[in-house]
Structures are given as structure tokens and as C-alpha cells.
Enzyme design. Structure first.
Site, PDB file in Angstrom:
ATOM      1  N   HIS A   1      -9.038 -44.642  -3.859  1.00 21.38           N
ATOM      2  CA  HIS A   1      -9.676 -45.917  -3.560  1.00 21.38           C
ATOM      3  C   HIS A   1     -11.198 -45.841  -3.683  1.00 21.38           C
ATOM      4  CE1 HIS A   1      -6.212 -48.273  -1.559  1.00 21.38           C
ATOM      5  NE2 HIS A   1      -5.732 -47.373  -2.403  1.00 21.38           N
TER       6      HIS A   1
ATOM      7  N   HIS B   1       2.405 -41.842  -5.893  1.00 24.24           N
ATOM      8  CA  HIS B   1       3.457 -42.196  -4.944  1.00 24.24           C
ATOM      9  C   HIS B   1       4.496 -41.097  -4.780  1.00 24.24           C
ATOM     10  CE1 HIS B   1       2.586 -46.790  -5.425  1.00 24.24           C
ATOM     11  NE2 HIS B   1       1.596 -46.113  -4.878  1.00 24.24           N
TER      12      HIS B   1
END
Length: 738
Positions: A101, A269
Site C-alpha cells: 500500500h 493473497h
């Protein structure tokens, strides 16, 4: 950007309600009106950097005990803290998200965002809904940052920690380059004009049925997100077509193709879990809005619930795989082998759960490994299975795990390093030796002798090419530089490739003539050097004609980029929609042209005085675009174009001239007439007149127009000109650190 055609789909890159609001959106003060305002202490050019201008971060980084730092980071991964325990006893997934991020705000359109300066520490990014609870990740890192002090910036630490996290769980990495210097205040970046954060009901930025496309330069699909809404467009989990479209659009605008999108999504993920264990209304506010006693923490929950893993971030709850603290092949196996049904998390978010999962395919509880809980997929994950193109890539990666590992490692490296610019800026023992096309590689050049330079400049000035033509060619080459992601610039002479030469702002026919002549005259001098040296010769000639004996000392030794190393599509966003320095405007926009000048000056790394003197000098030299609708002499407020003089400022501020708008110009073009005779004297644009109408710019213009400051004007212009010409010479600036 269309993933196949490379076309930007947002149309005009400036929308909104006009002015700086459309360029920069809401300010932090808009979001948090009660926030402490420090701006009064930064007036008159006062710096907020506590380390000062003399601090050399590159030197400090090179002196770090790199192996010890990585060892400390590795130990931290499993050093679970009571105040914020690690899921599965491992902070790795948490730190991967932090690094992702930090870097994932990067966008190709203007090169802004990214991990390059540690902006995640400041508002608004520290309080974006998508960055929920990353305030805790940064606090977990504080003891290590404190230990190594100035030797490691927060910006570098975020990315390196993400790498170490991947490695500590057995995952692949491609390398690491340090050298990101911290800043100490929020950067002014346009994140959008919405009045609501995504978790307060803001709609998606793409609504095809209403003809609504994702506005350039934005990349994220909603205000407050890094990429897409994981529940689906506008939270709709059944819009598969829209979900795949949103993913393709936003990842493309962050420089990722389909394969990189699949690799990053699946690789990221493979680790960790999403958090949506309690309803969001149980949470407190974001870090920037919280009470003083929370010391910058946001999204607070009850300590007992934290200890039990009852945390809410995205609102989605659960791990993607049954092995969330290890790099495995399980992500694609679980995604492709199981059928999924739509369920809701405890926080009420839409997510997908495998139907009748085997016990061995269930995940451990984040706090109690003896418990088993179902895995899940987001609506975004499901597109890797449902979208035909993503499905092909997913199947290939499932069947070739080594290819998946390599693709993820490379995509992760690109994600975290895309905004660093040329490879010459990378520092440290883990810099990959391979040159990657997205780094815009340029072969090393050879520095020509002083005599060769002098001989070439003499030939150029005797070639019949005008001062204006030579100045425009040099500016066209060098002014592609962006201080945001350090792309563009004169090194490599990319301007000679048709895709760049043919930009309308460059007056392609004229530029082609100039480049052909310089190529004919340059001998062993690189084309990149020849363009800049020819511009320098022209400025010296113009200065001499103006009565100033000035030397324009630009660097040499640039290399020429090879065609095979030129990624034309990735250069498309560098084409200027407007360039006020050349008085160029592609078409009228909702944003004022003078605001777009400020934006371009910012991307060039210029101060307000540098912007002012450069524009005035370029006007005097006649360096304006022929392809602008308003003609090829507009703004040239001098009777002796091609002479380096302060005439632009003198004539702009002349009270004997009266200005009025030109009919049908839409307040873009103005005519200046003699107050007494009414005779037309000049033509100008908004970009010109703002230097007389804006009080701060007028104050600077008055300095350069004043009697006795003619030499100062010429000297300041040469300094600013040289700064732009050499802005991208990281091969020289970083040489002593390698």
C-alpha cells in the site's frame, strides 16, 4: 489506459470544478478542519526537514549494516506484541500489505504516488480506509527505525520490510534497491474530488452506462482505495464484468499488465488474511481524526477483542489459503478446484466461501492454531477464475509454479520500485544486475572533449538553425523529465523516436528538421548530448546578443537509448496536455491553464522564481509552440525574439498596454492594445497574463522587469535552464555511491 490499446480512457485529464480544486482535490484541511496547521511555520521557504540540506541520505544508507538490519527485520516477523498480536504468530502478511500500500498509490499518468518518500506516514494516506490499521505496522517498525536512525529512511524501510516478510515465509523476491529519501510533510497530490471516503458510500469512478470513465490522472477506482473495491464495483459482488474491467483499468494505470495483475493478486493473497470480524460501527475514527491520548492510532477496538483476533479493516474476514504464513501453491488450487458461494462476513461485507471444503483445506484461526475456519475469496479474486484472460494466466501459473514464482517476484519488484526512476538511483547489495525495460535503460555515454564540444557548437551556430528552433528542441527533450517518478529527461535522446517527436507540442516537422541537422553535425558526440549542447549554444548566442557574456555549462556524457529498450506505450502518459512554458494547450480544459503550468513546474522540480524566469526567458527566445490554437508568436512580448532579454516582463507590466479577451477564445487568448492609439501591440494567453495579475507572480515579474536587474534575469535564466537540462543525470549524481 486500455490494457490492449494503451489508450487513456479518461479523456481530458483535468476535470472537477475548475482551478486548483480540480488539480489537487480536497486538502487535508478539508477532511480534518480541526487538524493542527503548521503552514505558518513553512512560509518564506522555511524547510520542514530536520536533517537539513547538507544531509546525504545515500551516503548514510551505504554505511548501514545491511545484513544486521535484515536480521532484525526477520526476527521482528515472529516477535508478536501483546498490544497488536501477529496473526498466525507471524507479522509477514501485515508488513507485505504495508509495503504494497505504500507503493501501490503510484500511477503512470503523472508519476505521482508510490513509496518514494514515505508518504504513508501522513494524511490523507495514513487515514485512507484501505490503509486501515497500517498505523500499527509502522509502530511495530519504530524500534528498528530508531535503532538504525538516519541510515534507513521510512520510505526504504517500508519496502525492505515487505521483501523480508516475503522471504521469511519462503516466498520469492527479485531484489531491493535503496535510496528513497524521506520527506516530512504531506505532498500535494490530486487524489480525487469526492466528498466521501469509500466506506461512507462513495460510488465507483467508472459507470459505463452513464458514459463515466476513470478520470486521468487517477488510478484507484474509489476515493480511499489503493486499487479496486474487493467486494465488487460499488460493492456489487455479482458484477463480474465490471469487476474485471475495474481491475484491468486500475492496474494498467499503475503500470501492470494482465499477467502482472494475476501474479501480484495471487502472490499477495497467498499470505495472511483479511479482517472483518466485528461490525465497522464498533471502530473509532482514523488516525488523523482521533483523540490526542491515542497518540496517532486509529480504528481502535477493545483490547480483549484485539487479543482474540476480532479486528476489522476491510470488513472482509478470513484467509485466502489454508497455509497463510507460508509461500505455497495453494492459492490457485483452492480458487480453481472449489465452487464458491456468496456469504457475508461478521462485519457485513460480501465475500465468497468454498462449498464443502475439506478439513485440510481450511485455515487455522489467526490466534488459535488448534481451530479451523473456512478460507474465502473476494469478488476481485474470483475474477482470476471467471474472466477468460485472467483464467488462462491462472491455469498456467497453477501448472507451472516456477513461472508463477518468477512472475510474482518481478511484479513485486516493479510495484515497489517503479517510482524510483533510472537504475542509477538504486543502492545496496541486492540491486538486480538485469536491466528491465520499465527502468528506461540508457547505455553509458562517452564524455566528449572540450575541443569537440566547442567545434560542434560552432558548427551548430553556423548551420542556419535559429536560436528559437535550437532552444525548442533542447526544451522538448529535457522537459519530459518528471520529478515524481524520475522518468523522462534528455538522457537517452528519446525525443528522436517518432512516438515522442510527433507529439503536437513538439512541432514535429520543425523538430525533425533540427534533429536531422544535429545528427549530421555531431560526429562522435551522442545525440542526447548534441541536443542539449545545441540548446546551450543557442542560449549563449541569445545572451551575447542581449549584452551578456554567459557560459551555459551543461553536463555531457549522455548515452543514446536503443530502440529495443524503448517502451513506447509507457511513454504515452508523459505527453503534455498543456505546457505553459511553450504556451501550448491541447484543448480547453475545466482547469485553468495557469494551474496546469504550476503542475508542470512542480513535475520539473522548479521553484516559483525558477518557473517565472524560465517562462519569461523562453518567451523572449521565441520558444513557443506553433501547434497551439493561438498561434506561434503569442506570448512573445518582444520586438527582438531570439535575444535573451527581460522584455517579456517589461512589456507585460507596461501600464501603457490595455488587455482584453479575444472573441471566441473562451478567455484563453488576449490582445494587448496601446491605451492611447488603440493599436494592437501583443497577443497573450492566460499563462502569460497571470504573471501580471497574480500578486505573488507579479512581485517576481517586477524584480525581473526592474532597471538594473537585466543581468540578474539572464543569469537566473541560465541557472534554471541548466537545472532542467541536467535534471535526469542520475548517472552522474549517483556515481560516487556506486
Amino acid at each position: 489506459m486500455d490494457a490492449k490499446t494503451g489508450e487513456m480512457s479518461g479523456g481530458c485529464p483535468f476535470h472537477g470544478d475548475g482551478g486548483t480544486r480540480a488539480l489537487f482535490g480536497r486538502t487535508n484541511k478539508d477532511w480534518w478542519p480541526d487538524a493542527l496547521d503548521l503552514s505558518i511555520l513553512t512560509q518564506e521557504g522555511k524547510s520542514v526537514d530536520p536533517l537539513g540540506e547538507d544531509f546525504d541520505y545515500c551516503e548514510a544508507f551505504n554505511a548501514i549494516d545491511y545484513d544486521a538490519l535484515k536480521a532484525d527485520l526477520t526476527a521482528l516477523m515472529t516477535d508478536s506484541q501483546e498490544w497488536w498480536p501477529a496473526d498466525y504468530g507471524h507479522y509477514g502478511p501485515f508488513f507485505i500489505r504495508m509495503a504494497w500500500h505504500a507503493a501501490g498509490t503510484y500511477r503512470t499518468s503523472d508519476g505521482r504516488g508510490g513509496a518514494g518518500s514515505g508518504q504513508q506516514r501522513f494524511a490523507p494516506l495514513n487515514s485512507w480506509p484501505d490503509n486501515g490499521n497500517l498505523d500499527k505496522a509502522r509502530r511495530l517498525l519504530w524500534p528498528i527505525k530508531q535503532k538504525y536512525g538516519n541510515h534507513i529512511s521510512w520510505a526504504d524501510l517500508f519496502v525492505l520490510t515487505g521483501n523480508v516478510a516475503i522471504e521469511s515465509m519462503g516466498g520469492p523476491t527479485f531484489g531491493f534497491g535503496g535510496g528513497r529519501k524521506d520527506v516530512y510533510e504531506p505532498e500535494t497530490v490530486y487524489w480525487g474530488t469526492e466528498d466521501l471516503w469509500v466506506d461512507q458510500g462513495a460510488e465507483t469512478r467508472i459507470i459505463p452506462d452513464e458514459g463515466k470513465a476513470l478520470e486521468t490522472p487517477l488510478a484507484a477506482i474509489q476515493m480511499g482505495l489503493i486499487y479496486v473495491n474487493p467486494e465488487g464495483p460499488g460493492g456489487n459482488p455479482h458484477d463480474d464484468e465490471g469487476m474485471a474491467r475495474d481491475m484491468r483499468e486500475t492496474f494498467a494505470r499503475m503500470a501492470m499488465n494482465d499477467e502482472e495483475t494475476v501474479a501480484l493478486t495471487a502472490g499477495g493473497h497467498t499470505f495472511g488474511k483479511a479482517h472483518g470480524a466485528v461490525p465497522a460501527d464498533q471502530l473509532s475514527g482514523s488516525p488523523e481524526s482521533e483523540a490526542l491520548e491515542l497518540m496517532g492510532f486509529g480504528w481502535a477496538t477493545d483490547a480483549d477483542q484485539i487479543g482474540e483476533g476480532h479486528i476489522t479493516t476491510s470488513g472482509i474476514e478470513g484467509a485466502w489459503t489454508n497455509t497463510p504464513d507460508k509461500w505455497t501453491e495453494n492459492y490457485f488450487r483452492l480458487l480453481l478446484d472449489y465452487d464458491y458461494e456468496l456469504v457475508q462476513s461478521p462485519a457485513g461485507a460480501n465475500q465468497w466461501q468454498p462449498i464443502n471444503p475439506k478439513e485440510e483445506d481450511m485455515a487455522p484461526d489467526a490466534r488459535d492454531p488448534s481451530k479451523k475456519v473456512p478460507t474465502m475469496m473476494t469478488t476481485a479474486d474470483m475474477q482470476l477464475k471467471r474472466d477468460p484472460e485472467y483464467r488462462k494466466i491462472s491455469e498456467r501459473f497453477r501448472n507451472d509454479h516456477e513461472a508463477f514464482k518468477d512472475a510474482f517476484a518481478r511484479a513485486w519488484f516493479k510495484l515497489t520500485h517503479r517510482d524510483m526512476g533510472p537504475k542509477a538511483r538504486y543502492l545496496g547489495p541486492e540491486v538486480p544486475s538485469e536491466d528491465l525495460i520499465w527502468q528506461d535503460p540508457v547505455p553509458a555515454g562517452t564524455k566528449p572533449s572540450d575541443s569537440a564540444v566547442a567545434d560542434f557548437k560552432a558548427k551548430v551556430m553556423g548551420s542556419g538553425l535559429s536560436v528559437s528552433e535550437l532552444v525548442k528542441a533542447a526544451w522538448a527533450s529535457a522537459s519530459t523529465y518528471r520529478n515524481s517518478d524520475h522518468r523522462g529527461g534528455a538522457n537517452g535522446a528519446h525525443i528522436r523516436f517518432d512516438e515522442i517527436r510527433n507529439w503536437a507540442v513538439n512541432d514535429p516537422e520543425e523538430l525533425g528538421k533540427v534533429l536531422a541537422k544535429l545528427d549530421e553535425l555531431r560526429g562522435d558526440i551522442s545525440m542526447a548530448d548534441a541536443i542539449v549542447l545545441a540548446g546551450a549554444a543557442a542560449v549563449e548566442k541569445a545572451a551575447k546578443d542581449g549584452g551578456f557574456d554567459l557560459s551555459v555549462t551543461v553536463s555531457t556524457g549522455r548515452g543514446d537509448a536503443r530502440r529495443e529498450d524503448f517502451d513506447a506505450e509507457s511513454w504515452e502518459p508523459l505527453e503534455p496536455f498543456a505546457d505553459g512554458f511553450r504556451n501550448y494547450l491541447k484543448t480547453k480544459a475545466t482547469v485553468k491553464t495557469e494551474d496546469m503550468l504550476i503542475d508542470r513546474a512542480n513535475l520539473l522540480g522548479l521553484s516559483v522564481p525558477e518557473m517565472t524566469v524560465l517562462l519569461g526567458g523562453l518567451r523572449a527566445l521565441g520558444a513557443v509552440s506553433k501547434h497551439a490554437d493561438h498561434g506561434n508568436s503569442i506570448g512573445v512580448l518582444t520586438d527582438r525574439p531570439g535575444v535573451l532579454s527581460n522584455d517579456f516582463f517589461v512589456n507585460l507590466l507596461d501600464m501603457g498596454t490595455k488587455w482584453r479577451t479575444v472573441d471566441k477564445s473562451g478567455d484563453e487568448e488576449f490582445v494587448g492594445t496601446d491605451r492611447k492609439s488603440g493599436e494592437e501591440k501583443w497577443r497573450a494567453t492566460r499563462t502569460d497574463l497571470v504573471f501580471g495579475s497574480n500578486s505573488q507572480l507579479r512581485a517576481l515579474s517586477e524584480v525581473y522587469a526592474a532597471n538594473g536587474n537585466e543581468a540578474k534575469f539572464a543569469s537566473d535564466f541560465v541557472k534554471a535552464w541548466t537545472k532542467v537540462m541536467d535534471a535526469d543525470r542520475f548517472d552522474l549524481k549517483m556515481a560516487k555511491y556506486h
